[in-house]
Design a protein around this motif. Sequence first.
Motif, PDB file in Angstrom:
ATOM      1  N   GLU A   1      -1.385  -0.230   9.007  1.00 48.03           N
ATOM      2  CA  GLU A   1      -1.999  -1.553   8.778  1.00 48.03           C
ATOM      3  C   GLU A   1      -0.971  -2.575   8.304  1.00 48.03           C
ATOM      4  O   GLU A   1      -1.098  -3.771   8.589  1.00 48.03           O
ATOM      5  CB  GLU A   1      -3.132  -1.430   7.757  1.00 48.03           C
ATOM      6  CG  GLU A   1      -4.397  -0.806   8.348  1.00 48.03           C
ATOM      7  CD  GLU A   1      -5.434  -0.445   7.301  1.00 48.03           C
ATOM      8  OE1 GLU A   1      -5.234  -0.793   6.108  1.00 48.03           O
ATOM      9  OE2 GLU A   1      -6.443   0.196   7.660  1.00 48.03           O
TER      10      GLU A   1
ATOM     11  N   GLU B   1       0.897  -4.179  11.568  1.00 45.14           N
ATOM     12  CA  GLU B   1       0.188  -4.877  12.645  1.00 45.14           C
ATOM     13  C   GLU B   1       0.749  -6.283  12.882  1.00 45.14           C
ATOM     14  O   GLU B   1       1.178  -6.937  11.939  1.00 45.14           O
ATOM     15  CB  GLU B   1      -1.306  -4.967  12.315  1.00 45.14           C
ATOM     16  CG  GLU B   1      -2.007  -3.616  12.271  1.00 45.14           C
ATOM     17  CD  GLU B   1      -2.186  -2.974  13.642  1.00 45.14           C
ATOM     18  OE1 GLU B   1      -1.796  -3.585  14.651  1.00 45.14           O
ATOM     19  OE2 GLU B   1      -2.700  -1.852  13.690  1.00 45.14           O
TER      20      GLU B   1
ATOM     21  N   GLN C   1      -2.954   5.629   8.284  1.00 45.44           N
ATOM     22  CA  GLN C   1      -3.539   4.323   8.579  1.00 45.44           C
ATOM     23  C   GLN C   1      -3.106   3.226   7.598  1.00 45.44           C
ATOM     24  O   GLN C   1      -2.791   2.104   8.015  1.00 45.44           O
ATOM     25  CB  GLN C   1      -5.075   4.426   8.627  1.00 45.44           C
ATOM     26  CG  GLN C   1      -5.764   3.361   9.470  1.00 45.44           C
ATOM     27  CD  GLN C   1      -5.228   3.245  10.889  1.00 45.44           C
ATOM     28  OE1 GLN C   1      -5.002   4.248  11.554  1.00 45.44           O
ATOM     29  NE2 GLN C   1      -4.997   2.032  11.354  1.00 45.44           N
TER      30      GLN C   1
END
Length: 443
Positions: free
Chosen positions: A369, A372, A365
């Motif tokens: 991130e 994005e 994750q």
Amino acid sequence: MEEYDIIVLGTGLKECILSGLMSQSGKKVLHIDKNPHSGGESASISPLEELYKNFKVPGSAKSIGRGKEWNIDLIPKFFLSNGELVKILVHTEVTRYMDFKVVEGSYVYKAGKLHKVPCTEEEAHASDLMGMFDKRRFRKLLLFALNFDVRNPRTYQDVDPNKMTTRDLFCRFDLGLDVMEFTGHAIALHSSEGYLDQPCGETIRRIRLYSESLSRHNTSPYLYPVYGLRELPQGFARLSAEYGGTFLLNRAVDEVVMDNGKVKAVKSEGKLFHCKQLICDPSYVPNRVRKVGRVIRVICLLNHPVKNTHEANSCQIIIPQTQINRKSDIYISVVSYAHNVASDGMYIATVSTTAETSDPEKEVQPGLELLEPIMQKFVKVSKVLVPNEDGKKSQIFVSCSYNAVNHFDADCEDIRDMYRRITGTDLRFGGSDRHQSLNSDDD
């Protein structure tokens, strides 16, 4: 009855390199792959629709440009421009079949943001990765590593590369914790902290390799092929064919035939092909390998460059494990339309790491991130398999699975090790002056 010196099963990069080297050395080689395409576990997928099908992802690829303009590596990795793989490419002259671009930058994650790994004296002075005094100490370490010659004890400066730990080496140069982390993970490219308590010789070698690779091109030490990594196994397949190697694609392998514990033949679609030695990837001999871990890779399609990378068309990002309380680093490789692997204005970013929990997707994750917004994700968790034995008795030589790091250092070590076991000799190359024949664009 067909007789061969060596049969190779699978057309992954390692298998194709060894096939090419063996053919070039005069061996009679037969190369078989159960898949209709080359590349094995490290294949490149094109058109884009095939990627959706391969990962069983619903939805349409039409909104993301023309499918045939995409060429997506399942296991993307960069080359260090003075590394082992480039030496193999030059030694075998497979460079004739390929063109390269220099990767535009290398970045490291620290305290919640991305920092460019300095490539020049000017960048080093301006970098906020280190304080002023740290920069001087770091420079002394770099100079020491560049002048270090394992064959000349006069360059050791009282550092025994086989006895002194890397931790003690860093303390000797009075490096702070931040500089140790940056040096160990972003330059020496270690994936965990274990190296700190190992003899420092390997870390010195890695720092030197990074610095020498960087000196070839000023933007970063990494190269990546135009049209992606599919060009690599194809180049070595051509080399093997040039020296008389035979290829059979899309052909089932029924059985590896043994005689007194030693390989005798491969049975494929009812036909026997005899051989003295067998080279293969783990998928062909599941009873001869064991699982030592798992790797998660998430391929992300983007319509923008990654934030805080100076709009780079390609880059490497390393998230050191200490920054996110993990045991192993997270790697991100970014390539794009500039390499003819994506539609115009599109990017492919792949996040990878060694899985440490039962929820690997959650583990990556922090990397996702940074990317994005993501247009589409393709997630795969793979087993890391290694051979149970060295193959000297059975004459079956099995490659290791690909690890999570996004450069080829460990894979080249596996190739060298396999070559040594197969032939009984070390893989040696000609003089390094030929390296300049590698076709690369600095743009």
